[in-house]
Write a protein that holds these residues in place. Structure first.
Motif, PDB file in Angstrom:
ATOM      1  N   ARG A  98     -73.452-108.781  70.855  1.00  0.00           N
ATOM      2  CA  ARG A  98     -73.928-107.505  71.395  1.00  0.00           C
ATOM      3  C   ARG A  98     -73.416-106.351  70.544  1.00  0.00           C
ATOM      4  N   LEU A  99     -72.136-106.392  70.174  1.00  0.00           N
ATOM      5  CA  LEU A  99     -71.574-105.339  69.337  1.00  0.00           C
ATOM      6  C   LEU A  99     -72.187-105.344  67.939  1.00  0.00           C
ATOM      7  N   ARG A 100     -72.442-106.523  67.398  1.00  0.00           N
ATOM      8  CA  ARG A 100     -73.050-106.627  66.073  1.00  0.00           C
ATOM      9  C   ARG A 100     -74.451-106.012  66.073  1.00  0.00           C
ATOM     10  N   PRO A 122     -67.778-107.499  64.286  1.00  0.00           N
ATOM     11  CA  PRO A 122     -66.502-107.139  64.912  1.00  0.00           C
ATOM     12  C   PRO A 122     -65.450-108.217  64.682  1.00  0.00           C
ATOM     13  N   LEU A 123     -64.191-107.824  64.800  1.00  0.00           N
ATOM     14  CA  LEU A 123     -63.071-108.758  64.722  1.00  0.00           C
ATOM     15  C   LEU A 123     -62.608-109.080  66.130  1.00  0.00           C
ATOM     16  N   ASP A 170     -59.670-108.172  80.951  1.00  0.00           N
ATOM     17  CA  ASP A 170     -59.795-109.448  80.249  1.00  0.00           C
ATOM     18  C   ASP A 170     -59.942-109.230  78.756  1.00  0.00           C
ATOM     19  N   VAL A 171     -60.526-108.078  78.381  1.00  0.00           N
ATOM     20  CA  VAL A 171     -60.800-107.773  76.979  1.00  0.00           C
ATOM     21  C   VAL A 171     -60.587-106.288  76.750  1.00  0.00           C
ATOM     22  N   TYR A 172     -60.069-105.962  75.577  1.00  0.00           N
ATOM     23  CA  TYR A 172     -59.901-104.578  75.180  1.00  0.00           C
ATOM     24  C   TYR A 172     -60.673-104.354  73.886  1.00  0.00           C
ATOM     25  N   ILE A 173     -61.556-103.354  73.880  1.00  0.00           N
ATOM     26  CA  ILE A 173     -62.390-103.031  72.724  1.00  0.00           C
ATOM     27  C   ILE A 173     -61.977-101.677  72.179  1.00  0.00           C
ATOM     28  N   THR A 174     -61.755-101.609  70.871  1.00  0.00           N
ATOM     29  CA  THR A 174     -61.493-100.336  70.208  1.00  0.00           C
ATOM     30  C   THR A 174     -62.100-100.397  68.812  1.00  0.00           C
ATOM     31  N   GLY A 175     -61.757 -99.421  67.976  1.00  0.00           N
ATOM     32  CA  GLY A 175     -62.329 -99.394  66.646  1.00  0.00           C
ATOM     33  C   GLY A 175     -61.518-100.134  65.614  1.00  0.00           C
ATOM     34  N   GLU A 176     -60.202 -99.889  65.589  1.00  0.00           N
ATOM     35  CA  GLU A 176     -59.355-100.435  64.537  1.00  0.00           C
ATOM     36  C   GLU A 176     -58.355-101.438  65.090  1.00  0.00           C
ATOM     37  N   ALA A 225     -61.881-105.424  67.641  1.00  0.00           N
ATOM     38  CA  ALA A 225     -61.968-104.228  66.803  1.00  0.00           C
ATOM     39  C   ALA A 225     -63.393-104.160  66.268  1.00  0.00           C
ATOM     40  N   ALA A 226     -64.135-103.133  66.679  1.00  0.00           N
ATOM     41  CA  ALA A 226     -65.552-103.048  66.348  1.00  0.00           C
ATOM     42  C   ALA A 226     -65.870-101.964  65.320  1.00  0.00           C
ATOM     43  N   GLY A 227     -64.833-101.346  64.740  1.00  0.00           N
ATOM     44  CA  GLY A 227     -65.045-100.325  63.719  1.00  0.00           C
ATOM     45  C   GLY A 227     -64.821 -98.918  64.231  1.00  0.00           C
TER      46      GLY A 227
END
Length: 253
Positions: A152-154, A161-162, A194-200, A218-220
């Motif tokens: 989804r992020l891609r 994403p990492l 359950d999950v944490y999303i950030t940029g770096e 890490a999604a950029g």
């Protein structure tokens, strides 16, 4: 067609409320150009590439998330800084920048827009006791695992994403904060995410995620912060007789 620069600044200050934040840079009008604005360019960072693209489009003003005059940086206007400011001043283009206020706005902000695009529900502040907190926590509309989230992020960001942690874990509760907010992983844990999303990502973040059992993505930095400034630009174009264009000067970080 067009409106005054003063009217745009008033609308931005009234909407984004920069006075509520202790930020790392001045928010608002950073470089003054012509008094009337008919064309507004937006972008993530006031890089030379963005300035040149906006100037080629004959923009009267540029609105960004990452502007100039950051706390602790060298003050002399030499080299890269001189070239950037020379572009603005010789073309009579205004530069407006909003950092934390643009992260935090509940509908137009970077976090709000990313949460909406990821279909996150039941959204609440990640730090409910802090009215200027920039992170959020909520629930995915439907549980999904790591590969599905990355897909989804891609699709959304156009980059890979990492992911750190158990990729097969079912993810429901999600915390997120765009940009360089990897240090909030402990706050995400305390919020039951359950999950944490950030940029770096930074080196310690990987160990925290592995040892505490939270999935980290890490999604950029640039990729997660493209959406707020676009939303604000679109809102300005709806409120005033101006033309708006977003310029995406790619950054892999």
């Amino acid at each position: 067609m067009g409106t005054s620069l003063d009217a745009l600044v008033r609308w931005l200050d009234d909407t984004l409320q920069p006075g509520k934040f202790r930020d790392y840079c001045p928010n608002g009008l950073q470089v003054e150009g012509r008094a009337e604005v008919a064309r507004l360019a937006t972008g993530v960072t006031a890089s030379q590439a963005l300035l040149d693209a906006a100037a080629d489009w004959d923009a009267d003003a540029i609105l960004v998330h990452h502007g100039y005059f950051w706390r602790g940086e060298a003050e002399p206007l030499v080299g890269m800084k001189r070239r950037r400011l020379a572009t603005l001043l010789t073309r009579d283009i205004s530069l407006l920048a909003y950092h934390l206020p643009l992260d935090a706005h509940p509908t137009l902000g970077n976090n709000a827009r990313l949460g909406e695009l990821l279909d996150i529900r039941d959204v609440a502040p990640l730090e409910p006791g802090d009215p200027t907190a920039v992170g959020n926590v909520g629930n995915f509309a439907e549980p999904l695992d790591g590969p599905a989230l990355c897909a989804r992020l891609r699709e959304l960001t156009g980059r890979e994403p990492l992911l750190v942690g158990d990729a097969q874990r079912q993810l429901q509760r999600v915390a997120w904060c765009t940009g360089a907010a990897q240090s909030y992983i402990g706050t995400a844990l305390a919020a039951g995410a359950d999950v944490y999303i950030t940029g770096e990502v930074s080196e310690p973040t990987v160990h925290i995620a592995r040892e505490e059992g939270i999935v980290f993505v890490a999604a950029g930095h640039h990729a997660t912060e493209r959406y707020g400034v676009q939303a604000v630009g679109e809102a300005l174009a709806a409120a005033f007789p101006i033309e708006h264009r977003f310029f995406d000067c790619d950054n892999p970080v």
